[in-house]
Design a protein around this motif. Structure first.
Motif, PDB file in Angstrom:
ATOM      1  N   ALA A  44       1.114  -0.968   0.038  1.00 15.01           N
ATOM      2  CA  ALA A  44      -0.320  -0.308   0.421  1.00 15.01           C
ATOM      3  C   ALA A  44       0.795   1.509  -0.094  1.00 15.01           C
ATOM      4  N   ASP A  45       0.145   2.155  -0.714  1.00 14.23           N
ATOM      5  CA  ASP A  45       0.335   3.357  -0.427  1.00 14.23           C
ATOM      6  C   ASP A  45       0.533   4.056   0.792  1.00 14.23           C
ATOM      7  N   ARG A  46      -0.402   3.976   1.368  1.00 11.36           N
ATOM      8  CA  ARG A  46      -0.362   4.408   2.429  1.00 11.36           C
ATOM      9  C   ARG A  46      -1.472   4.251   3.724  1.00 11.36           C
ATOM     10  N   ILE A  47      -1.287   3.769   4.996  1.00 10.54           N
ATOM     11  CA  ILE A  47      -1.607   3.641   6.209  1.00 10.54           C
ATOM     12  C   ILE A  47      -2.249   4.833   6.866  1.00 10.54           C
ATOM     13  N   GLY A  48      -3.577   4.087   6.791  1.00  5.82           N
ATOM     14  CA  GLY A  48      -5.083   5.074   8.066  1.00  5.82           C
ATOM     15  C   GLY A  48      -4.537   4.603   8.926  1.00  5.82           C
ATOM     16  N   GLY A  88       5.455   4.516  12.365  1.00  5.24           N
ATOM     17  CA  GLY A  88       5.357   4.758  11.003  1.00  5.24           C
ATOM     18  C   GLY A  88       6.027   3.797  11.134  1.00  5.24           C
ATOM     19  N   GLN A  89       5.895   3.326   9.611  1.00  3.99           N
ATOM     20  CA  GLN A  89       7.092   1.734   8.999  1.00  3.99           C
ATOM     21  C   GLN A  89       7.196   1.555   7.480  1.00  3.99           C
ATOM     22  N   GLU A  90       8.134   1.768   7.273  1.00  3.76           N
ATOM     23  CA  GLU A  90       8.369   1.198   5.601  1.00  3.76           C
ATOM     24  C   GLU A  90       7.633   0.702   5.052  1.00  3.76           C
ATOM     25  N   ASP A 143      -2.100   2.281  -5.025  1.00  8.05           N
ATOM     26  CA  ASP A 143      -2.964   3.422  -4.831  1.00  8.05           C
ATOM     27  C   ASP A 143      -4.019   3.212  -3.618  1.00  8.05           C
ATOM     28  N   VAL A 144      -3.654   2.801  -2.554  1.00 10.69           N
ATOM     29  CA  VAL A 144      -4.500   2.741  -1.343  1.00 10.69           C
ATOM     30  C   VAL A 144      -4.448   2.576  -0.017  1.00 10.69           C
ATOM     31  N   THR A 145      -5.266   2.975   0.674  1.00  6.02           N
ATOM     32  CA  THR A 145      -5.275   4.190   1.851  1.00  6.02           C
ATOM     33  C   THR A 145      -5.395   2.570   2.670  1.00  6.02           C
ATOM     34  N   VAL A 146      -4.886   1.693   3.807  1.00  4.23           N
ATOM     35  CA  VAL A 146      -5.657   0.909   3.950  1.00  4.23           C
ATOM     36  C   VAL A 146      -5.436   0.964   6.157  1.00  4.23           C
ATOM     37  N   LEU A 198      -9.544   1.187   3.246  1.00  3.98           N
ATOM     38  CA  LEU A 198     -10.869   2.244   3.023  1.00  3.98           C
ATOM     39  C   LEU A 198     -11.078   3.156   2.019  1.00  3.98           C
ATOM     40  N   SER A 199     -10.027   3.236   1.507  1.00  8.98           N
ATOM     41  CA  SER A 199      -9.791   3.665   0.010  1.00  8.98           C
ATOM     42  C   SER A 199      -9.348   3.248  -1.393  1.00  8.98           C
ATOM     43  N   ALA A 200      -9.680   3.789  -2.416  1.00 12.67           N
ATOM     44  CA  ALA A 200      -8.218   2.859  -3.607  1.00 12.67           C
ATOM     45  C   ALA A 200      -8.666   4.000  -4.803  1.00 12.67           C
ATOM     46  N   GLY A 201      -7.373   4.508  -5.080  1.00 12.11           N
ATOM     47  CA  GLY A 201      -7.409   5.037  -6.888  1.00 12.11           C
ATOM     48  C   GLY A 201      -8.735   5.535  -7.711  1.00 12.11           C
TER      49      GLY A 201
END
Length: 277
Positions: free
Chosen positions: A98-102, A109-111, A117-120, A164-167
């Motif tokens: 994933a590009d983003r963690i919500g 944070g974590q690498e 292109d999603v937020t998880v 949670l969301s996807a591009g």
């Protein structure tokens, strides 16, 4: 005088790398073999060479990231995806892609490998004791069964993330409508209006992600889908010599567990009816 038939090179199996740092890599290897692919356990950069696909299994995303950084794997893994190799992340592998963690992000944070292109939500389904199987009504664009039927896929969620969301360039393959019990848990949080979540996506022709664990069921349809994606990708030629040299500094033995047994869906169905595993 008749001409001899043209000589064709022998047909080779598609090589699928499976990131074998921890987690359910052996189960994925077994399913790849069942589908006619050639699994390759990946612990060093040079083990990616010749692979057309890469599976990042379930496990613990922070642990995988720490080991990848220690063993100099981030650059080769990113180069593999950038070169057009097919990549599939399951559960922790989805987080890693994933590009983003919500919600549920690690403190500090974590690498992440990134690219999807999603937020998880990192641990949407809660503790391992609350692992579930979905009802058969989950909308899921998995390929048809071998007999041509549209048999539903029973998904296994184990401390699973949710998308949670996807591009705009992400295709949603599966969604899960939340039961009332889960919606009640979310009241008073920033996710209280969530009625359903995304649990499987595809991006472009080379990225696939599922928040559930197909490798612990007897159904190989998701692995067949990924094998098709990988067969259309070019075999990876490798990254720079320096990165390969760094990754080769640690000698790591390979494990070849063979064809592991997998649980049948009926086993999990029974567990779900008794309140989960």
């Amino acid at each position: 005088m008749s001409q001899p038939p043209p000589a064709f090179p022998p047909k080779t199996k598609t090589k699928i790398g499976v990131l074998a740092l921890q987690g359910s890599f052996a189960e994925h290897c077994a399913h790849v073999r069942r589908c006619g692919g050639e699994p390759v356990e990946v612990r060093k950069a040079e083990q990616l060479v010749g692979c057309s696909g890469l599976i990042i299994p379930g496990g613990e995303s922070t642990t995988m990231a720490n080991i990848c950084r220690r063993w100099n794997l981030f650059e080769p893994l990113r180069d593999f995806a950038a070169s057009g190799g097919a990549v599939w992340g399951t559960c922790a592998g989805l987080i890693f892609l994933a590009d983003r963690i919500g919600r549920g992000a690690k403190q500090g944070g974590q690498e992440l490998l990134g690219g999807l292109d999603v937020t998880v939500d990192r641990n949407f389904f809660g503790s391992q004791a609350r692992s579930i199987t979905t009802p058969t009504s989950m909308r899921c664009a998995v390929p048809d069964a071998d007999d041509g039927s549209d048999t539903p896929f029973r998904a296994i969620f184990i401390r699973a993330p949710a998308i949670l969301s996807a591009g705009p360039g992400v295709e949603v393959l599966a969604e899960y409508a939340l039961p009332e019990e889960k919606r009640a848990e979310l009241r008073g949080t920033d996710a209280e209006d969530v009625e359903k979540i995304i649990v499987a996506v595809k991006q472009g022709g080379n990225l696939l992600a599922t928040s559930f664990h197909p490798e612990v069921t007897s159904d190989v349809r998701w692995h067949k889908l990924f094998l098709e994606m990988s067969s259309a990708a070019k075999a990876y030629a490798g990254v720079g010599e320096d990165a390969v040299r760094k990754a080769s500094e640690s000698e790591i033995a390979l494990i070849h567990p063979g064809l592991l047994p997998t649980f049948t869906d009926s086993v999990f169905a029974g567990a779900a009816q008794q309140g989960g595993a």
